[in-house]
Design an enzyme around this catalytic site. Sequence first.
Site, PDB file in Angstrom:
ATOM      1  N   SER A  63       0.851  -1.192   0.000  1.00  0.00           N
ATOM      2  CA  SER A  63       0.000   0.000   0.000  1.00  0.00           C
ATOM      3  C   SER A  63       0.888   1.244   0.000  1.00  0.00           C
ATOM      4  CB  SER A  63      -0.920  -0.010   1.215  1.00  0.00           C
ATOM      5  OG  SER A  63      -1.789  -1.124   1.175  1.00  0.00           O
ATOM      6  N   GLY A  64       0.255   2.405  -0.174  1.00  0.00           N
ATOM      7  CA  GLY A  64       1.004   3.653  -0.242  1.00  0.00           C
ATOM      8  C   GLY A  64       1.196   4.166  -1.647  1.00  0.00           C
ATOM      9  N   HIS A  92       9.243   3.605  -3.368  1.00  0.00           N
ATOM     10  CA  HIS A  92       9.193   3.216  -1.957  1.00  0.00           C
ATOM     11  C   HIS A  92      10.051   4.146  -1.101  1.00  0.00           C
ATOM     12  CE1 HIS A  92       8.289  -0.601  -4.138  1.00  0.00           C
ATOM     13  NE2 HIS A  92       7.291  -0.568  -3.280  1.00  0.00           N
ATOM     14  N   SER A 115     -31.229  25.499 -30.748  1.00  0.00           N
ATOM     15  CA  SER A 115     -31.646  25.278 -29.363  1.00  0.00           C
ATOM     16  C   SER A 115     -31.493  23.810 -28.965  1.00  0.00           C
ATOM     17  CB  SER A 115     -33.099  25.733 -29.172  1.00  0.00           C
ATOM     18  OG  SER A 115     -33.959  25.027 -30.050  1.00  0.00           O
TER      19      SER A 115
END
Length: 537
Positions: free
Chosen positions: A57-58, A221, A406
């Site tokens: 994770s990270g 990292h 339109s």
Amino acid sequence: MTSKKLVNSVAGCADDTLAGLVACNPNLQLLQGHRVALRSDLDSLKGQVALLSGGGSGHEPAHAGFIGKGMLTGVIAGAVFTSPAVGSILAAIRAVAQVGTVGTLLIVKNYTGDRLNFGLAREQARAEGIPVEMVVIGDDSAFTVLKKAGRRGLCGTVLIHKVAGALAEAGAGLEEITDRVSEVAKAMGTLGVSLSSCSVPGSKPTFELSADEVELGLGIHGEAGVHRIKMATADEIVALMLDHMTSSSNVSHVPVRSGSSVVLMVNNLGGLSFLELGIIANAAVRSLEGRGVKIARALVGTFMSALDMPGISLTLLLVDEPLLKLIGAASKQMVLVLERVCATLLGLEERLNALDRAAGDGDCGTTHSCAARAIQGWLKEGPPPASPAQLLSKLALLLLEKMGGSSGALYGLFLTAAAQPLKAKTDLPAWSAAMDAGLEAMQKYGKAAPGDRTMLDSLWAAGQELQAWKSPGANLQILSKAVKSAEAAAEATRNMEAGAGRASYISSARLDQPDPGAVAAAAILRAILEVLQSQDA
């Protein structure tokens, strides 16, 4: 000094962030007892190859942020910057095998822990009779001499997720996907640069830089890079990065030269401001184009971070047209829907013009045909965005520019507003909310209301039926009811007195035909339904 972090506990960081992602996304589910996130529609993958990735994770949004249709089937997360457990990887492989997938490809970044743990899980799964292959991605272009461990896996891995996902979605087999992505990975390189290190929860910064230094060639990292260079302008640093990445004297270089076609990724490593990211992206594009390199796609954002590291990485992938189609692959269903809508509107041109001659200036069919041809031209340029929110936003801009009148403004308003609820979720309740938002915008700025004999009548009738999508157990049958209601509402406009639009200036005695805008809107909804029904059959 240990950095401050908004966490509940250092030990629970990875679990809490994964739980938060799943809690906010109904398309994801957690595998009980493991730090594993999977698609919530696993049953739909029967007969396809499953794709699993993961790591420490990270690096958010990697890896769980890339789970979805045409991307990853699931991910296995470790603690911060730590390889995931073998048991969890094996549990994920078993989970996807149980729903009838025809094999699993493990997409692994080249780090020792990841190779070992994913490799062990693969061997155990194969011993159980589950077909599993593994590709190890090493796209780091930092090292000028060959390292025994090989090139590290960096942000380029996200492109491998996309290519493998497109192949799996198209029904390719396990061996074919493995071979193809292995070849693609060889034509890719990534290089990072940072103004300082990141800080792991509960720890101090991993390295120190003086005020006038920049770290070149670092990993994801927090590990130091290959060179420390003096602080310079964004243009100078980008030029230095590209020189290093493409130099033939660098054994880990990516062979980009004048005439090459590339996908460029400008990746925020987590702590860089959007201001700086834009400056770096501009510098990268200008520098590459100055070298005669064609940028086939440019992707800018946070794809694979290193916690709060104030830095960026550049990824270059050499591409040809077949590979580019895989990288840009959107849902086939989405393309088929747009193609059917265009064909429907072109076929209705004369009828819509005839209906409009009684209530306006007779160009309703021509206007809608202009829109259809603009969309067809856009589809030829490349695949549409895979994200429904981005798709609707792009269509809104296209129709505002090419459709005119339109009708162009109203469709542009509708699609722009409808895109907003789809940014967070794309489930059936979100599509109902999108319809509500589009109708509200049309009424607010167009001043029409249901019963005023306009295109709003068809859309409003459909929207009322789609409210049922907000209830549990809703399905495609609701859309079928919505289309029938829209068609009935369009037919009912022949008996309405015009309360808005050009027709409101005409005597109601002359308005004995359905409103052309309402007819067109109902036909668009019918075209969408028919494609979805044919795909669901």
